[in-house]
Design a protein around this motif. Sequence first.
Motif, short mmCIF file in Angstrom:
data_model
loop_
_atom_site.label_atom_id
_atom_site.label_comp_id
_atom_site.label_asym_id
_atom_site.label_seq_id
_atom_site.Cartn_x
_atom_site.Cartn_y
_atom_site.Cartn_z
N UNK A 249 -6.79 8.96 -1.39
CA UNK A 249 -6.55 8.91 0.11
C UNK A 249 -6.47 8.37 0.78
N UNK A 250 -5.72 8.03 2.14
CA UNK A 250 -5.07 7.89 3.10
C UNK A 250 -5.55 8.04 4.74
N UNK A 251 -4.98 7.33 5.87
CA UNK A 251 -5.11 6.98 7.15
C UNK A 251 -5.07 8.15 6.94
N UNK A 252 -6.64 8.70 8.44
CA UNK A 252 -6.81 9.47 8.68
C UNK A 252 -7.89 10.77 7.87
N UNK A 253 -7.93 10.92 6.90
CA UNK A 253 -8.65 11.23 6.17
C UNK A 253 -10.09 11.15 6.45
N UNK A 254 -11.03 11.68 6.38
CA UNK A 254 -12.72 12.30 6.57
C UNK A 254 -12.86 11.97 5.43
N UNK A 255 -14.64 10.51 5.47
CA UNK A 255 -15.26 11.21 3.45
C UNK A 255 -16.55 11.49 4.30
N UNK A 256 -17.03 11.72 3.22
CA UNK A 256 -18.70 12.04 3.53
C UNK A 256 -19.37 11.45 2.63
N UNK A 257 -20.29 10.98 2.43
CA UNK A 257 -21.38 10.41 1.32
C UNK A 257 -22.92 10.41 1.34
N UNK A 258 -23.37 9.99 0.48
CA UNK A 258 -24.54 9.57 1.01
C UNK A 258 -24.87 8.19 0.08
N UNK B 182 -23.08 8.90 5.30
CA UNK B 182 -21.94 8.22 5.95
C UNK B 182 -21.05 9.63 5.95
N UNK B 183 -20.46 9.42 7.44
CA UNK B 183 -19.67 10.03 7.71
C UNK B 183 -18.09 8.85 8.21
N UNK B 184 -17.21 8.78 7.70
CA UNK B 184 -16.38 7.55 8.05
C UNK B 184 -14.62 8.31 8.20
N UNK B 185 -14.30 8.10 8.83
CA UNK B 185 -12.37 8.27 8.92
C UNK B 185 -12.14 6.79 8.25
N UNK B 186 -11.25 6.76 7.83
CA UNK B 186 -10.38 6.17 6.87
C UNK B 186 -9.07 5.83 8.00
N UNK B 187 -8.91 4.36 8.16
CA UNK B 187 -7.77 3.88 9.56
C UNK B 187 -6.81 3.07 8.38
N UNK B 188 -7.01 2.80 7.41
CA UNK B 188 -6.48 2.25 6.67
C UNK B 188 -6.58 1.61 5.35
N UNK B 189 -5.70 1.41 4.29
CA UNK B 189 -6.01 2.21 3.03
C UNK B 189 -6.47 0.67 1.80
N UNK B 190 -5.94 -0.43 2.84
CA UNK B 190 -6.94 -2.04 2.74
C UNK B 190 -5.76 -2.36 1.51
N UNK B 191 -6.17 -3.85 1.00
CA UNK B 191 -4.82 -3.66 -0.31
C UNK B 191 -5.87 -4.85 -0.72
N UNK B 192 -6.66 -4.82 -0.59
CA UNK B 192 -7.86 -6.20 -1.15
C UNK B 192 -9.77 -5.96 -0.80
N UNK B 193 -10.23 -6.60 -2.31
CA UNK B 193 -12.23 -6.97 -0.62
C UNK B 193 -11.84 -7.66 -0.01
N UNK B 194 -11.37 -7.63 0.89
CA UNK B 194 -12.08 -8.83 1.38
C UNK B 194 -13.33 -9.48 2.24
N UNK B 195 -13.45 -9.94 3.04
CA UNK B 195 -14.66 -10.55 3.54
C UNK B 195 -15.21 -9.47 4.52
N UNK B 196 -16.36 -9.16 5.16
CA UNK B 196 -16.97 -7.68 6.23
C UNK B 196 -16.25 -7.11 6.84
N UNK B 197 -15.88 -8.34 7.79
CA UNK B 197 -14.76 -7.39 9.74
C UNK B 197 -14.09 -6.94 8.88
N UNK B 198 -12.96 -7.46 7.73
CA UNK B 198 -12.26 -6.92 6.90
C UNK B 198 -11.92 -5.79 6.42
N UNK B 199 -13.46 -5.57 5.64
CA UNK B 199 -13.44 -4.28 5.31
C UNK B 199 -13.79 -3.04 6.79
N UNK B 200 -14.68 -3.75 7.88
CA UNK B 200 -14.71 -2.81 8.79
C UNK B 200 -13.63 -2.24 9.51
#
Length: 126
Positions: free
Chosen positions: A49-58, A64-82
């Motif tokens: 998955x990459x930027x622009x993909x829309x995920x739907x999950x329970x 939840x329905x979310x649109x991916x903005x960035x793929x991310x490089x690590x599992x960081x703190x909550x503000x970084x994850x958001x």
Amino acid sequence: MTEPCPKIRLDKWLWQARFFKTRSLAAGQVTGGHVRVNGSRAAKPAQQVGAGDVLTFAQGHHVRVVRIIAPGTRRGPAPEAQALYEDITPPESRDSAPPNPRYEGKGRPTKRDRRKLLSDGSGPLE
């Protein structure tokens, strides 16, 4: 030349964005068929998955329905994850859940009071 959009495994992204506590829980949701990518069911946790993909999950009792903005490089703190996604979940109406039964008194209800609450038609013992 334009560089291709960076991609990441679906289960890894869900874990990095802090939707699931462990990566194996995220992989289990994907394997169980509970995650959709751009409207189609995700076949395997290794789906890219990459930027622009829309995920739907329970998640819990909510979808939840979310649109991916960035793929991310690590599992960081909550503000970084958001910052990795945009939440496009439609707002839920508050009327959909039944209200909690009211107890007219102070403190915890007694066993007798709880029986009364259930026999008043608000519980399964009608």
